[in-house]
Design an enzyme around this catalytic site. Structure first.
Site, short mmCIF file in Angstrom:
data_model
loop_
_atom_site.label_atom_id
_atom_site.label_comp_id
_atom_site.label_asym_id
_atom_site.label_seq_id
_atom_site.Cartn_x
_atom_site.Cartn_y
_atom_site.Cartn_z
N LYS A 44 0.85 -1.20 0.00
CA LYS A 44 0.00 0.00 0.00
C LYS A 44 0.88 1.25 0.00
O LYS A 44 2.07 1.18 0.34
CB LYS A 44 -0.91 -0.02 1.23
CG LYS A 44 -0.15 -0.01 2.54
CD LYS A 44 -1.07 -0.22 3.74
CE LYS A 44 -0.24 -0.30 5.01
NZ LYS A 44 -1.04 -0.63 6.19
N ARG A 142 -11.69 0.29 14.00
CA ARG A 142 -11.60 0.96 12.70
C ARG A 142 -12.58 0.32 11.73
O ARG A 142 -13.64 0.87 11.47
CB ARG A 142 -10.15 0.89 12.21
CG ARG A 142 -9.83 1.81 11.08
CD ARG A 142 -8.33 1.90 10.80
NE ARG A 142 -7.73 0.63 10.40
CZ ARG A 142 -6.46 0.51 10.04
NH1 ARG A 142 -5.66 1.55 10.03
NH2 ARG A 142 -5.98 -0.66 9.69
N HIS A 176 -6.75 -6.83 12.76
CA HIS A 176 -5.53 -6.01 12.83
C HIS A 176 -5.31 -5.59 14.27
O HIS A 176 -6.24 -5.19 14.96
CB HIS A 176 -5.71 -4.78 11.93
CG HIS A 176 -4.44 -4.03 11.66
ND1 HIS A 176 -3.25 -4.64 11.37
CD2 HIS A 176 -4.18 -2.69 11.65
CE1 HIS A 176 -2.31 -3.72 11.17
NE2 HIS A 176 -2.85 -2.54 11.34
N ARG A 231 1.25 -10.61 7.44
CA ARG A 231 1.11 -9.39 6.62
C ARG A 231 2.19 -8.35 6.94
O ARG A 231 1.89 -7.25 7.39
CB ARG A 231 -0.23 -8.71 6.92
CG ARG A 231 -1.48 -9.45 6.61
CD ARG A 231 -2.69 -8.50 6.63
NE ARG A 231 -2.83 -7.74 7.85
CZ ARG A 231 -3.58 -8.10 8.88
NH1 ARG A 231 -4.28 -9.20 8.85
NH2 ARG A 231 -3.65 -7.33 9.95
N TYR A 277 15.32 30.67 6.85
CA TYR A 277 14.10 31.31 7.35
C TYR A 277 14.09 31.36 8.87
O TYR A 277 14.42 30.36 9.52
CB TYR A 277 12.87 30.52 6.90
CG TYR A 277 12.59 30.62 5.42
CD1 TYR A 277 12.31 31.85 4.82
CD2 TYR A 277 12.57 29.47 4.63
CE1 TYR A 277 12.03 31.92 3.45
CE2 TYR A 277 12.29 29.54 3.27
CZ TYR A 277 12.02 30.77 2.69
OH TYR A 277 11.74 30.84 1.37
N CYS A 324 14.02 24.17 4.10
CA CYS A 324 13.13 24.94 3.22
C CYS A 324 12.30 23.99 2.36
O CYS A 324 12.44 22.77 2.44
CB CYS A 324 13.93 25.85 2.30
SG CYS A 324 15.23 26.79 3.11
N MET A 325 11.48 24.54 1.49
CA MET A 325 10.64 23.71 0.63
C MET A 325 11.50 22.82 -0.29
O MET A 325 11.22 21.64 -0.45
CB MET A 325 9.71 24.59 -0.22
CG MET A 325 8.72 23.78 -1.04
SD MET A 325 7.67 24.81 -2.08
CE MET A 325 6.55 25.52 -0.90
N ASP A 326 12.55 23.40 -0.87
CA ASP A 326 13.32 22.69 -1.89
C ASP A 326 14.80 22.52 -1.56
O ASP A 326 15.54 21.92 -2.33
CB ASP A 326 13.23 23.45 -3.22
CG ASP A 326 11.80 23.84 -3.54
OD1 ASP A 326 10.96 22.93 -3.57
OD2 ASP A 326 11.53 25.04 -3.70
#
Ligand SMILES: *Cc1c(COP(=O)(O)O)cnc(C)c1O
Length: 385
Positions: A44, A142, A176, A231, A277, A324-326
Protein backbone atom coordinates in the site's frame (compact mmCIF):
# COMPACT_ATOMS: atom_id res chain seq x y z
CA UNK A 1 26.81 6.57 -13.06
CA UNK A 2 24.85 9.78 -12.96
CA UNK A 3 21.55 10.01 -14.65
CA UNK A 4 19.79 13.21 -15.68
CA UNK A 5 17.05 12.32 -13.21
CA UNK A 6 19.43 12.48 -10.29
CA UNK A 7 20.28 16.14 -10.39
CA UNK A 8 18.57 17.09 -7.12
CA UNK A 9 17.28 14.41 -4.78
CA UNK A 10 16.47 10.74 -5.35
CA UNK A 11 16.06 7.44 -3.54
CA UNK A 12 18.06 4.34 -4.25
CA UNK A 13 15.86 1.26 -3.85
CA UNK A 14 17.87 -1.87 -3.17
CA UNK A 15 15.81 -4.83 -4.39
CA UNK A 16 18.49 -7.21 -3.08
CA UNK A 17 17.82 -5.86 0.42
CA UNK A 18 14.10 -6.41 -0.19
CA UNK A 19 14.82 -10.02 -1.18
CA UNK A 20 17.01 -10.44 1.90
CA UNK A 21 14.22 -9.18 4.19
CA UNK A 22 11.66 -11.34 2.42
CA UNK A 23 13.76 -14.47 3.03
CA UNK A 24 14.58 -13.38 6.59
CA UNK A 25 10.87 -13.08 7.40
CA UNK A 26 10.11 -16.40 5.68
CA UNK A 27 12.80 -18.11 7.76
CA UNK A 28 11.52 -16.41 10.89
CA UNK A 29 7.98 -17.73 10.42
CA UNK A 30 9.29 -21.23 9.58
CA UNK A 31 11.55 -21.40 12.60
CA UNK A 32 8.90 -22.84 14.93
CA UNK A 33 8.20 -25.71 12.57
CA UNK A 34 4.53 -26.40 12.03
CA UNK A 35 2.45 -25.61 8.99
CA UNK A 36 3.88 -23.35 6.30
CA UNK A 37 2.97 -19.69 6.71
CA UNK A 38 1.96 -17.72 3.62
CA UNK A 39 3.27 -14.21 3.08
CA UNK A 40 0.98 -11.35 2.14
CA UNK A 41 3.29 -8.47 1.21
CA UNK A 42 2.11 -4.96 2.09
CA UNK A 43 2.53 -2.69 -0.92
CA UNK A 44 0.00 0.00 0.00
CA UNK A 45 0.97 3.66 -0.30
CA UNK A 46 3.23 3.02 -3.29
CA UNK A 47 4.93 0.24 -1.32
CA UNK A 48 5.64 2.59 1.58
CA UNK A 49 7.16 5.04 -0.88
CA UNK A 50 9.47 2.45 -2.47
CA UNK A 51 7.47 2.13 -5.71
CA UNK A 52 4.57 -0.33 -5.82
CA UNK A 53 5.23 -1.71 -9.28
CA UNK A 54 8.88 -2.61 -8.77
CA UNK A 55 8.29 -3.94 -5.26
CA UNK A 56 5.12 -5.81 -6.25
CA UNK A 57 6.84 -7.49 -9.19
CA UNK A 58 9.83 -8.41 -7.04
CA UNK A 59 7.67 -9.91 -4.28
CA UNK A 60 5.75 -11.90 -6.89
CA UNK A 61 9.04 -13.17 -8.35
CA UNK A 62 10.27 -14.10 -4.85
CA UNK A 63 7.14 -16.20 -4.27
CA UNK A 64 4.85 -14.08 -2.10
CA UNK A 65 1.41 -15.68 -2.07
CA UNK A 66 -0.49 -12.37 -2.02
CA UNK A 67 -0.11 -8.59 -1.94
CA UNK A 68 -2.23 -5.99 -0.16
CA UNK A 69 -3.07 -2.41 -1.04
CA UNK A 70 -5.11 0.36 0.55
CA UNK A 71 -7.47 1.04 -2.31
CA UNK A 72 -8.63 -0.23 -5.69
CA UNK A 73 -6.54 2.26 -7.70
CA UNK A 74 -3.38 0.82 -6.17
CA UNK A 75 -4.46 -2.69 -7.14
CA UNK A 76 -5.23 -1.62 -10.71
CA UNK A 77 -1.75 -0.10 -11.03
CA UNK A 78 -0.23 -3.46 -10.08
CA UNK A 79 -2.45 -5.45 -12.44
CA UNK A 80 -1.63 -3.11 -15.32
CA UNK A 81 2.05 -3.65 -14.55
CA UNK A 82 1.65 -7.40 -14.94
CA UNK A 83 1.24 -8.54 -11.34
CA UNK A 84 -0.90 -11.68 -11.43
CA UNK A 85 -0.85 -13.02 -7.84
CA UNK A 86 -3.90 -12.33 -5.64
CA UNK A 87 -4.22 -8.76 -4.36
CA UNK A 88 -6.22 -7.85 -1.26
CA UNK A 89 -7.79 -4.42 -1.00
CA UNK A 90 -7.75 -3.45 2.69
CA UNK A 91 -9.93 -0.34 2.49
CA UNK A 92 -13.60 0.01 1.67
CA UNK A 93 -14.31 0.14 -2.06
CA UNK A 94 -17.35 2.17 -3.16
CA UNK A 95 -19.93 -0.18 -4.60
CA UNK A 96 -19.95 1.77 -7.89
CA UNK A 97 -16.46 0.32 -8.45
CA UNK A 98 -17.50 -3.31 -7.94
CA UNK A 99 -17.11 -3.97 -11.68
CA UNK A 100 -13.47 -2.93 -11.49
CA UNK A 101 -12.87 -5.27 -8.55
CA UNK A 102 -14.18 -8.08 -10.78
CA UNK A 103 -12.42 -6.97 -13.93
CA UNK A 104 -9.03 -6.66 -12.22
CA UNK A 105 -9.60 -9.71 -10.03
CA UNK A 106 -9.05 -7.90 -6.73
CA UNK A 107 -9.96 -9.53 -3.42
CA UNK A 108 -12.07 -7.11 -1.41
CA UNK A 109 -12.12 -6.76 2.36
CA UNK A 110 -15.65 -6.92 3.70
CA UNK A 111 -16.28 -5.75 7.24
CA UNK A 112 -20.03 -5.21 7.20
CA UNK A 113 -23.03 -6.97 5.75
CA UNK A 114 -24.24 -3.92 3.87
CA UNK A 115 -21.14 -3.82 1.68
CA UNK A 116 -21.33 -7.61 1.29
CA UNK A 117 -24.89 -7.44 0.01
CA UNK A 118 -24.10 -4.65 -2.43
CA UNK A 119 -21.05 -6.48 -3.79
CA UNK A 120 -23.02 -9.70 -4.09
CA UNK A 121 -25.67 -7.91 -6.15
CA UNK A 122 -23.05 -6.34 -8.41
CA UNK A 123 -21.25 -9.66 -8.90
CA UNK A 124 -24.50 -11.36 -9.88
CA UNK A 125 -25.32 -8.66 -12.42
CA UNK A 126 -21.83 -9.12 -13.90
CA UNK A 127 -22.25 -12.89 -13.85
CA UNK A 128 -18.98 -13.28 -11.95
CA UNK A 129 -17.73 -14.23 -8.52
CA UNK A 130 -15.86 -11.81 -6.28
CA UNK A 131 -13.24 -13.05 -3.85
CA UNK A 132 -13.45 -11.50 -0.37
CA UNK A 133 -11.62 -11.59 2.96
CA UNK A 134 -13.76 -10.99 6.02
CA UNK A 135 -12.48 -8.39 8.45
CA UNK A 136 -13.07 -8.61 12.17
CA UNK A 137 -12.71 -5.68 14.54
CA UNK A 138 -11.26 -7.31 17.65
CA UNK A 139 -10.19 -4.04 19.23
CA UNK A 140 -8.64 -1.75 16.64
CA UNK A 141 -11.84 0.29 16.42
CA UNK A 142 -11.60 0.96 12.70
CA UNK A 143 -13.11 -1.51 10.24
CA UNK A 144 -14.76 -4.87 10.51
CA UNK A 145 -17.47 -6.97 12.06
CA UNK A 146 -17.31 -6.31 15.80
CA UNK A 147 -16.05 -9.19 17.86
CA UNK A 148 -16.05 -8.43 21.52
CA UNK A 149 -17.91 -9.42 24.64
CA UNK A 150 -21.62 -9.08 23.83
CA UNK A 151 -21.42 -8.69 20.04
CA UNK A 152 -20.40 -12.23 19.07
CA UNK A 153 -23.83 -13.69 18.41
CA UNK A 154 -24.86 -10.89 16.05
CA UNK A 155 -21.55 -11.07 14.22
CA UNK A 156 -21.79 -14.84 13.73
CA UNK A 157 -25.24 -14.42 12.22
CA UNK A 158 -24.04 -11.61 9.95
CA UNK A 159 -21.00 -13.54 8.75
CA UNK A 160 -23.13 -16.62 8.10
CA UNK A 161 -25.47 -14.44 6.04
CA UNK A 162 -22.48 -12.92 4.22
CA UNK A 163 -21.02 -16.32 3.35
CA UNK A 164 -24.38 -17.45 2.01
CA UNK A 165 -24.63 -14.55 -0.45
CA UNK A 166 -24.35 -15.56 -4.10
CA UNK A 167 -21.53 -14.11 -6.17
CA UNK A 168 -19.10 -13.88 -3.26
CA UNK A 169 -16.29 -16.32 -2.46
CA UNK A 170 -15.04 -15.90 1.12
CA UNK A 171 -11.36 -16.85 1.20
CA UNK A 172 -10.00 -15.29 4.35
CA UNK A 173 -10.67 -14.02 7.86
CA UNK A 174 -8.48 -11.36 9.41
CA UNK A 175 -8.06 -8.73 12.05
CA UNK A 176 -5.53 -6.01 12.83
CA UNK A 177 -3.73 -5.36 16.11
CA UNK A 178 -3.76 -1.92 17.67
CA UNK A 179 -0.71 -2.32 19.94
CA UNK A 180 1.45 -5.15 18.60
CA UNK A 181 4.48 -2.87 18.99
CA UNK A 182 3.89 -2.04 22.66
CA UNK A 183 1.10 -3.65 24.71
CA UNK A 184 1.29 -7.45 25.03
CA UNK A 185 -1.88 -7.77 27.10
CA UNK A 186 -4.09 -5.92 24.64
CA UNK A 187 -2.56 -7.83 21.72
CA UNK A 188 -3.31 -11.11 23.51
CA UNK A 189 -6.87 -9.97 24.19
CA UNK A 190 -7.34 -9.29 20.48
CA UNK A 191 -5.71 -12.62 19.69
CA UNK A 192 -8.11 -14.48 22.00
CA UNK A 193 -11.08 -12.75 20.39
CA UNK A 194 -9.83 -13.71 16.93
CA UNK A 195 -9.33 -17.35 17.93
CA UNK A 196 -12.78 -17.43 19.50
CA UNK A 197 -14.32 -16.02 16.33
CA UNK A 198 -12.47 -18.50 14.16
CA UNK A 199 -13.55 -21.46 16.31
CA UNK A 200 -17.15 -20.28 16.52
CA UNK A 201 -17.35 -19.80 12.76
CA UNK A 202 -15.76 -23.19 12.12
CA UNK A 203 -18.36 -24.76 14.39
CA UNK A 204 -20.97 -23.04 12.24
CA UNK A 205 -19.42 -24.71 9.20
CA UNK A 206 -17.48 -21.70 7.94
CA UNK A 207 -13.93 -22.73 7.08
CA UNK A 208 -11.70 -20.27 5.27
CA UNK A 209 -8.50 -20.73 3.34
CA UNK A 210 -6.56 -17.90 4.98
CA UNK A 211 -6.40 -16.64 8.57
CA UNK A 212 -4.17 -13.65 9.22
CA UNK A 213 -3.56 -10.95 11.78
CA UNK A 214 0.18 -10.27 12.04
CA UNK A 215 1.69 -7.00 10.84
CA UNK A 216 5.48 -6.64 11.23
CA UNK A 217 5.57 -6.18 15.02
CA UNK A 218 3.45 -9.29 15.57
CA UNK A 219 5.42 -11.25 12.96
CA UNK A 220 8.68 -10.50 14.76
CA UNK A 221 7.48 -10.72 18.37
CA UNK A 222 4.56 -13.12 18.65
CA UNK A 223 4.81 -16.42 16.76
CA UNK A 224 1.30 -17.35 17.99
CA UNK A 225 -0.12 -14.63 15.71
CA UNK A 226 1.27 -16.16 12.51
CA UNK A 227 -1.74 -18.46 11.77
CA UNK A 228 -1.31 -19.54 8.15
CA UNK A 229 -0.56 -16.11 6.69
CA UNK A 230 1.36 -13.01 7.82
CA UNK A 231 1.11 -9.39 6.62
CA UNK A 232 4.48 -7.68 7.04
CA UNK A 233 4.98 -4.14 5.77
CA UNK A 234 7.73 -2.07 7.36
CA UNK A 235 9.92 -5.13 8.13
CA UNK A 236 9.99 -6.01 4.42
CA UNK A 237 11.40 -2.54 3.84
CA UNK A 238 14.13 -3.24 6.36
CA UNK A 239 13.05 -1.40 9.49
CA UNK A 240 12.25 -2.80 12.93
CA UNK A 241 8.68 -2.03 14.00
CA UNK A 242 9.37 -1.76 17.72
CA UNK A 243 12.29 -1.24 20.16
CA UNK A 244 12.33 -4.86 21.36
CA UNK A 245 12.92 -6.36 17.93
CA UNK A 246 15.41 -3.61 17.09
CA UNK A 247 17.50 -4.34 20.19
CA UNK A 248 17.33 -8.08 19.49
CA UNK A 249 18.40 -7.38 15.91
CA UNK A 250 16.93 -10.67 14.78
CA UNK A 251 16.01 -11.47 12.13
CA UNK A 252 18.56 -9.16 10.59
CA UNK A 253 16.82 -6.63 8.33
CA UNK A 254 18.43 -4.42 5.71
CA UNK A 255 17.04 -0.97 4.82
CA UNK A 256 15.78 -0.95 1.23
CA UNK A 257 15.62 2.82 0.73
CA UNK A 258 18.43 5.37 0.78
CA UNK A 259 17.44 9.00 0.38
CA UNK A 260 20.11 11.09 -1.32
CA UNK A 261 20.58 14.68 -2.42
CA UNK A 262 23.13 16.70 -4.33
CA UNK A 263 25.30 19.44 -2.94
CA UNK A 264 24.50 22.40 -5.17
CA UNK A 265 27.01 24.88 -3.74
CA UNK A 266 29.47 25.32 -0.90
CA UNK A 267 30.46 28.64 0.64
CA UNK A 268 32.59 29.79 3.53
CA UNK A 269 30.56 31.99 5.85
CA UNK A 270 31.76 34.17 8.72
CA UNK A 271 31.14 33.79 12.43
CA UNK A 272 27.81 35.37 13.36
CA UNK A 273 26.17 34.64 10.00
CA UNK A 274 22.54 33.58 10.24
CA UNK A 275 21.09 30.74 8.22
CA UNK A 276 17.69 30.30 6.64
CA UNK A 277 14.10 31.31 7.35
CA UNK A 278 13.62 32.62 10.85
CA UNK A 279 17.40 32.84 11.34
CA UNK A 280 17.23 29.82 13.64
CA UNK A 281 20.95 29.07 13.32
CA UNK A 282 23.87 31.47 13.93
CA UNK A 283 27.41 30.42 13.11
CA UNK A 284 29.68 30.34 16.15
CA UNK A 285 32.81 30.07 13.97
CA UNK A 286 33.73 30.59 10.37
CA UNK A 287 32.11 27.62 8.60
CA UNK A 288 31.77 25.94 5.25
CA UNK A 289 28.09 25.62 4.48
CA UNK A 290 26.78 23.31 1.77
CA UNK A 291 23.38 23.81 0.18
CA UNK A 292 21.58 20.51 -0.51
CA UNK A 293 18.82 20.26 -3.10
CA UNK A 294 16.24 18.59 -0.93
CA UNK A 295 13.51 20.13 1.18
CA UNK A 296 10.17 19.43 2.75
CA UNK A 297 8.44 19.29 -0.64
CA UNK A 298 10.57 16.21 -1.30
CA UNK A 299 9.31 14.66 1.91
CA UNK A 300 12.10 15.65 4.28
CA UNK A 301 10.22 16.64 7.45
CA UNK A 302 10.66 20.29 8.36
CA UNK A 303 10.62 19.16 11.98
CA UNK A 304 14.16 17.81 11.41
CA UNK A 305 15.47 21.38 11.05
CA UNK A 306 18.59 21.85 13.21
CA UNK A 307 18.33 18.17 14.23
CA UNK A 308 19.18 15.87 11.33
CA UNK A 309 22.71 14.90 10.40
CA UNK A 310 23.28 13.95 6.77
CA UNK A 311 26.33 12.02 5.63
CA UNK A 312 28.91 13.36 3.20
CA UNK A 313 31.87 11.16 2.34
CA UNK A 314 30.63 8.95 5.20
CA UNK A 315 30.89 11.71 7.80
CA UNK A 316 27.83 13.07 9.65
CA UNK A 317 27.19 16.78 8.96
CA UNK A 318 24.52 18.72 10.86
CA UNK A 319 21.66 20.42 9.07
CA UNK A 320 21.67 24.06 10.14
CA UNK A 321 18.68 26.39 9.99
CA UNK A 322 15.17 25.53 8.89
CA UNK A 323 14.63 23.01 6.15
CA UNK A 324 13.13 24.94 3.22
CA UNK A 325 10.64 23.71 0.63
CA UNK A 326 13.32 22.69 -1.89
CA UNK A 327 16.67 23.07 -0.12
CA UNK A 328 18.48 22.82 3.18
CA UNK A 329 21.92 23.70 4.51
CA UNK A 330 24.55 21.47 6.07
CA UNK A 331 27.70 22.36 8.00
CA UNK A 332 30.62 20.73 6.17
CA UNK A 333 33.43 22.60 7.89
CA UNK A 334 35.01 19.29 8.92
CA UNK A 335 35.20 18.15 5.28
CA UNK A 336 37.26 20.51 3.12
CA UNK A 337 36.87 18.19 0.12
CA UNK A 338 33.09 18.69 -0.18
CA UNK A 339 32.16 20.42 -3.43
CA UNK A 340 29.15 21.12 -5.60
CA UNK A 341 27.92 17.92 -7.26
CA UNK A 342 28.75 15.67 -4.30
CA UNK A 343 26.08 13.29 -3.04
CA UNK A 344 24.76 13.49 0.50
CA UNK A 345 23.09 10.50 2.14
CA UNK A 346 20.10 12.12 3.81
CA UNK A 347 19.00 8.89 5.44
CA UNK A 348 19.29 5.15 5.05
CA UNK A 349 19.59 3.21 8.31
CA UNK A 350 18.64 4.21 11.83
CA UNK A 351 15.34 5.58 10.62
CA UNK A 352 13.66 4.86 13.94
CA UNK A 353 16.01 7.33 15.64
CA UNK A 354 15.49 9.94 12.91
CA UNK A 355 11.73 9.45 13.08
CA UNK A 356 11.84 10.08 16.80
CA UNK A 357 13.74 13.34 16.19
CA UNK A 358 11.04 14.30 13.70
CA UNK A 359 8.25 13.39 16.11
CA UNK A 360 6.90 10.66 13.87
CA UNK A 361 7.39 6.98 12.97
CA UNK A 362 9.61 5.34 10.37
CA UNK A 363 6.61 4.37 8.24
CA UNK A 364 5.72 8.02 7.77
CA UNK A 365 9.31 8.96 6.90
CA UNK A 366 9.46 6.47 4.03
CA UNK A 367 5.88 7.05 2.81
CA UNK A 368 6.26 10.79 2.61
CA UNK A 369 9.14 10.81 0.09
CA UNK A 370 7.30 12.75 -2.58
CA UNK A 371 6.55 12.09 -6.23
CA UNK A 372 9.17 14.64 -7.24
CA UNK A 373 11.91 12.32 -6.00
CA UNK A 374 12.88 9.72 -8.62
CA UNK A 375 13.20 6.11 -7.49
CA UNK A 376 16.37 4.45 -8.75
CA UNK A 377 16.30 0.65 -8.61
CA UNK A 378 19.24 -1.66 -7.93
CA UNK A 379 19.26 -5.43 -8.34
CA UNK A 380 22.17 -7.88 -8.16
CA UNK A 381 24.26 -4.87 -7.27
CA UNK A 382 23.45 -3.22 -10.61
CA UNK A 383 21.28 -0.30 -11.45
CA UNK A 384 18.24 -1.50 -13.40
CA UNK A 385 16.09 1.63 -13.94
C1 LIG B 1 -0.30 -1.46 6.97
C2 LIG B 1 -0.89 -2.69 7.47
C3 LIG B 1 -0.09 -3.79 7.81
C4 LIG B 1 1.42 -3.74 7.81
O1 LIG B 1 1.89 -3.06 8.95
P1 LIG B 1 3.45 -2.94 9.25
O2 LIG B 1 3.50 -2.44 10.64
O3 LIG B 1 4.02 -1.99 8.27
O4 LIG B 1 4.02 -4.30 9.10
C5 LIG B 1 -0.73 -4.97 8.14
N1 LIG B 1 -2.08 -5.05 8.17
C6 LIG B 1 -2.88 -4.00 7.89
C7 LIG B 1 -4.36 -4.16 7.95
C8 LIG B 1 -2.32 -2.79 7.53
O5 LIG B 1 -3.11 -1.75 7.25
Amino acid sequence: MTNKRETRAWVDIDLDALAHNYHAIRDWTRREGGDPVKLLGMVKANAYGHGAVAVGRKLQELGAEMLAVACLAEAVELRQAGVTIPILCLGQTPVELADDLLEYDVTQTVGDLELGRALSAAAQVAGKELSIHIKLDTGMGRLGFMWREGSQATTVEEIKALCALPGLRAEGLYTHFATADEDVDYTELQGRRFQEARTTLEQAGIHLKNYHCASSAAVLNYPWTHMNMVRPGIALYGHYPDPASEIRGEPRLMPVMTLKARVTSVRTMPVGAKLGYGCTATLTRESRIAVLSIGYADGLPRSLSNKLQVKLHGTPCPILGRICMDMCMADVTALPQVKAGDTAVVYDRDLNRIAELAGTITDELVCRVSGRVPRVYWENGTRIV
